[in-house]
Design a protein around this motif. Structure first.
Motif, mmCIF file in Angstrom:
data_model
loop_
_atom_site.group_PDB
_atom_site.id
_atom_site.type_symbol
_atom_site.label_atom_id
_atom_site.label_comp_id
_atom_site.label_asym_id
_atom_site.label_seq_id
_atom_site.Cartn_x
_atom_site.Cartn_y
_atom_site.Cartn_z
ATOM 1 N N ALA A 33 -3.381 -2.326 -5.488
ATOM 2 C CA ALA A 33 -2.080 -2.980 -5.599
ATOM 3 C C ALA A 33 -0.956 -2.006 -5.251
ATOM 4 C CB ALA A 33 -1.888 -3.524 -7.015
ATOM 5 N N ILE A 34 -1.062 -0.785 -5.740
ATOM 6 C CA ILE A 34 -0.050 0.225 -5.435
ATOM 7 C C ILE A 34 -0.022 0.511 -3.939
ATOM 8 C CG2 ILE A 34 0.571 2.650 -5.753
ATOM 9 C CD1 ILE A 34 -0.481 2.435 -8.595
ATOM 10 N N GLY A 35 -1.196 0.568 -3.324
ATOM 11 C CA GLY A 35 -1.261 0.794 -1.888
ATOM 12 C C GLY A 35 -0.514 -0.274 -1.110
ATOM 13 N N PHE A 36 -0.705 -1.532 -1.475
ATOM 14 C CA PHE A 36 -0.026 -2.626 -0.776
ATOM 15 C C PHE A 36 1.477 -2.637 -1.080
ATOM 16 C CE2 PHE A 36 -4.329 -4.524 -0.359
ATOM 17 C CZ PHE A 36 -4.292 -4.769 1.004
ATOM 18 N N ILE A 37 1.854 -2.301 -2.317
ATOM 19 C CA ILE A 37 3.267 -2.247 -2.670
ATOM 20 C C ILE A 37 4.003 -1.243 -1.785
ATOM 21 C CG2 ILE A 37 4.899 -1.517 -4.464
ATOM 22 C CD1 ILE A 37 2.952 -2.698 -6.524
ATOM 23 N N PHE A 38 3.442 -0.036 -1.674
ATOM 24 C CA PHE A 38 4.114 1.000 -0.889
ATOM 25 C C PHE A 38 3.899 0.819 0.602
ATOM 26 C CE2 PHE A 38 4.637 2.996 -4.952
ATOM 27 C CZ PHE A 38 5.775 3.765 -4.798
ATOM 28 N N LEU A 39 2.903 0.055 0.981
ATOM 29 C CA LEU A 39 2.742 -0.269 2.390
ATOM 30 C C LEU A 39 3.937 -1.080 2.878
ATOM 31 C CD1 LEU A 39 0.734 0.019 4.752
ATOM 32 C CD2 LEU A 39 -0.257 -2.159 4.067
ATOM 33 N N TYR A 40 4.388 -2.028 2.072
ATOM 34 C CA TYR A 40 5.581 -2.812 2.405
ATOM 35 C C TYR A 40 6.854 -2.011 2.145
ATOM 36 C CZ TYR A 40 2.714 -6.961 3.012
ATOM 37 O OH TYR A 40 1.783 -7.857 3.477
ATOM 38 N N PHE A 41 6.788 -1.089 1.212
ATOM 39 C CA PHE A 41 7.943 -0.246 0.922
ATOM 40 C C PHE A 41 8.280 0.655 2.104
ATOM 41 C CE2 PHE A 41 9.694 3.742 -0.822
ATOM 42 C CZ PHE A 41 10.813 3.262 -1.489
ATOM 43 N N TYR A 42 7.235 1.192 2.765
ATOM 44 C CA TYR A 42 7.432 2.154 3.851
ATOM 45 C C TYR A 42 7.469 1.519 5.242
ATOM 46 C CZ TYR A 42 6.576 6.150 0.754
ATOM 47 O OH TYR A 42 6.657 7.107 -0.234
ATOM 48 N N LEU B 271 9.518 6.635 10.877
ATOM 49 C CA LEU B 271 8.231 5.940 10.749
ATOM 50 C C LEU B 271 7.475 6.646 9.627
ATOM 51 C CD1 LEU B 271 7.232 5.455 14.507
ATOM 52 C CD2 LEU B 271 8.013 3.708 12.899
ATOM 53 N N TRP B 272 7.688 6.164 8.417
ATOM 54 C CA TRP B 272 7.235 6.897 7.230
ATOM 55 C C TRP B 272 5.727 7.090 7.197
ATOM 56 C CZ3 TRP B 272 11.351 8.987 5.272
ATOM 57 C CH2 TRP B 272 12.580 8.314 5.367
ATOM 58 N N LEU B 273 4.979 6.156 7.741
ATOM 59 C CA LEU B 273 3.519 6.271 7.761
ATOM 60 C C LEU B 273 2.982 6.542 9.160
ATOM 61 C CD1 LEU B 273 2.566 3.336 5.358
ATOM 62 C CD2 LEU B 273 2.782 5.770 4.816
ATOM 63 N N GLY B 274 3.853 6.570 10.153
ATOM 64 C CA GLY B 274 3.414 6.791 11.525
ATOM 65 C C GLY B 274 3.765 8.150 12.076
ATOM 66 N N ASP B 275 4.757 8.796 11.489
ATOM 67 C CA ASP B 275 5.188 10.121 11.937
ATOM 68 C C ASP B 275 4.331 11.181 11.260
ATOM 69 O OD1 ASP B 275 6.472 12.453 12.629
ATOM 70 O OD2 ASP B 275 8.487 11.683 12.243
ATOM 71 N N ARG B 276 3.616 11.963 12.041
ATOM 72 C CA ARG B 276 2.699 12.961 11.473
ATOM 73 C C ARG B 276 3.417 14.016 10.642
ATOM 74 N NH1 ARG B 276 -2.539 14.245 13.281
ATOM 75 N NH2 ARG B 276 -3.479 12.609 14.545
ATOM 76 N N SER B 277 4.702 14.215 10.906
ATOM 77 C CA SER B 277 5.431 15.255 10.181
ATOM 78 C C SER B 277 5.817 14.816 8.773
ATOM 79 C CB SER B 277 6.690 15.644 10.954
ATOM 80 O OG SER B 277 7.589 14.552 11.037
ATOM 81 N N ILE B 278 5.688 13.524 8.491
ATOM 82 C CA ILE B 278 6.157 13.037 7.185
ATOM 83 C C ILE B 278 5.204 12.069 6.509
ATOM 84 C CG2 ILE B 278 7.428 10.986 7.964
ATOM 85 C CD1 ILE B 278 9.703 11.861 6.094
ATOM 86 N N ASP C 124 -8.102 6.022 -2.660
ATOM 87 C CA ASP C 124 -7.688 4.623 -2.549
ATOM 88 C C ASP C 124 -6.346 4.427 -1.859
ATOM 89 O OD1 ASP C 124 -6.500 5.858 -4.674
ATOM 90 O OD2 ASP C 124 -6.950 4.306 -6.150
ATOM 91 N N ILE C 125 -5.330 5.214 -2.239
ATOM 92 C CA ILE C 125 -3.992 4.995 -1.682
ATOM 93 C C ILE C 125 -3.943 5.272 -0.180
ATOM 94 C CG2 ILE C 125 -1.625 5.888 -1.691
ATOM 95 C CD1 ILE C 125 -1.785 5.974 -4.723
ATOM 96 N N PRO C 126 -4.369 6.447 0.310
ATOM 97 C CA PRO C 126 -4.332 6.647 1.767
ATOM 98 C C PRO C 126 -5.276 5.720 2.521
ATOM 99 C CG PRO C 126 -5.435 8.485 0.683
ATOM 100 C CD PRO C 126 -4.801 7.664 -0.393
ATOM 101 N N TYR C 127 -6.384 5.339 1.897
ATOM 102 C CA TYR C 127 -7.324 4.452 2.577
ATOM 103 C C TYR C 127 -6.716 3.064 2.763
ATOM 104 C CZ TYR C 127 -11.773 2.311 3.853
ATOM 105 O OH TYR C 127 -12.775 1.649 4.536
ATOM 106 N N ILE C 128 -6.006 2.577 1.756
ATOM 107 C CA ILE C 128 -5.368 1.260 1.842
ATOM 108 C C ILE C 128 -4.183 1.295 2.799
ATOM 109 C CG2 ILE C 128 -4.021 -0.456 0.565
ATOM 110 C CD1 ILE C 128 -6.982 -0.633 0.011
ATOM 111 N N MET C 129 -3.386 2.356 2.739
ATOM 112 C CA MET C 129 -2.123 2.393 3.468
ATOM 113 C C MET C 129 -2.274 2.812 4.928
ATOM 114 S SD MET C 129 0.349 3.947 0.465
ATOM 115 C CE MET C 129 1.826 3.818 1.451
ATOM 116 N N THR C 130 -3.169 3.722 5.224
ATOM 117 C CA THR C 130 -3.302 4.213 6.609
ATOM 118 C C THR C 130 -4.740 4.196 7.116
ATOM 119 O OG1 THR C 130 -3.583 6.536 5.939
ATOM 120 C CG2 THR C 130 -1.328 5.747 6.258
ATOM 121 N N GLY C 131 -5.707 4.015 6.217
ATOM 122 C CA GLY C 131 -7.097 4.073 6.636
ATOM 123 C C GLY C 131 -7.540 5.461 7.045
#
Length: 293
Positions: free
Chosen positions: A122-131, A152-159, A234-241
């Motif tokens: 649930a936290i993964g999906f919450i922050f997936l929409y947050f970012y 790009l909070w989840l797409g930029d490798r620097s962040i 769980d969190i990185p797997y849900i949010m970015t795989g």
């Protein structure tokens, strides 16, 4: 009478053995037997499907530490390791404040602990929409006039790993907060009263009373944080795989086993993680023993 007592003792022993046999059997079957098999597989090239495999010695272990694809996941763990100290500092700060008389203290305690009650998915999906692009964070930055800071909070490798580490901070701060709060509240209130009589302010009370009393708990939480930074899943797997440089050690292990059919290599990675956790735990116990002496 003696014969009756003897029969009662025999019956008690039989009951103890019977009640202990099943849990012990389940422990051996589902914990220690898989551990032994994992050690065995770590020295093979088994793909998880074939009925046979070849022994490769230490090749899997060498590959983990020499192949950049596998070794780079340790660098990702550093983000979560740094996040551990941030969440411990935040948790200790609020625990120290809320241990004293504060308005709406129970409300703040609930707010801080609530994220830990949520499921990791649930936290993964919450922050997936947050970012996500145009999501909650981007909307907030635009509202306060910081459109130029949108990334790009989840797409930029620097962040992206920093974003994921922040999610981890939000999730686990409440857990550390409760542990610290319980430890602080176990201190005898008379000590605070004596300190106040001597003119000690809140900072001095924390420095000379609270911190020395809970430092063992702080060391324990640091050790748990180190172990947790290596086992994030769980969190990185849900949010970015695990894509775009966010692969963690556990995600890499799972992918090696089930996506690439390298069960032998995945077993070696699991053994390495186990050794690291046991080593860190041993160091923690050694330091704790030395400080207590």
């Amino acid at each position: 009478m003696n014969k009756l007592n003897l029969n009662n003792k025999i019956q008690r022993r039989i009951i103890i053995v019977l009640f202990s046999a099943l849990p012990l059997f389940l422990l051996l079957l589902f914990s220690y037997y898989p551990l032994v098999k994992m050690l065995q597989y770590s020295f093979t090239d088994w793909d998880g499907l074939s009925p046979s495999w070849n022994n490769v010695g230490l090749e899997n272990y060498i590959k983990v530490f020499t192949t950049p694809e596998y070794f780079s996941v340790f660098k990702v763990s550093l983000y979560y390791f740094a996040a551990t100290f941030i969440q411990l500092a935040i948790a200790l700060y609020f625990a120290a404040i809320l241990s004293f008389k504060v308005r709406l203290a129970n409300l703040w305690k609930g707010i801080l602990f609530f994220p830990y009650l949520l499921n990791g998915v649930a936290i993964g999906f919450i922050f997936l929409y947050f970012y996500k692009e145009g999501g909650t964070l981007d909307t907030f930055l635009s509202f306060i006039g910081l459109e130029d800071q949108i990334r790009l909070w989840l797409g930029d490798r620097s962040i992206n790993n920093i974003s994921l580490a922040f999610t981890s901070i939000w999730r686990y701060t409440g857990f550390n907060f409760i542990i610290f709060l319980g430890a602080i509240q176990s201190i005898d209130p008379e000590i605070y009263e004596a300190a106040e009589i001597d003119g000690a302010n809140r900072w001095k009370q924390f420095k000379y009373i609270v911190f020395p009393s809970i430092k063992q708990i702080i060391y324990l939480n640091i050790i748990l944080g180190i172990s947790g930074s290596l086992s994030v899943f769980d969190i990185p797997y849900i949010m970015t795989g695990g894509s775009n440089g966010t692969n963690t050690f556990v995600i890499q292990t799972v992918d090696s086993a089930f996506k690439y059919s390298k069960l032998g290599l995945a077993s070696a990675m699991a053994v390495i993680l186990l050794i690291i956790v046991l080593t860190v735990t041993g160091i923690q116990r050694l330091l704790t023993r030395e400080r207590s002496e």
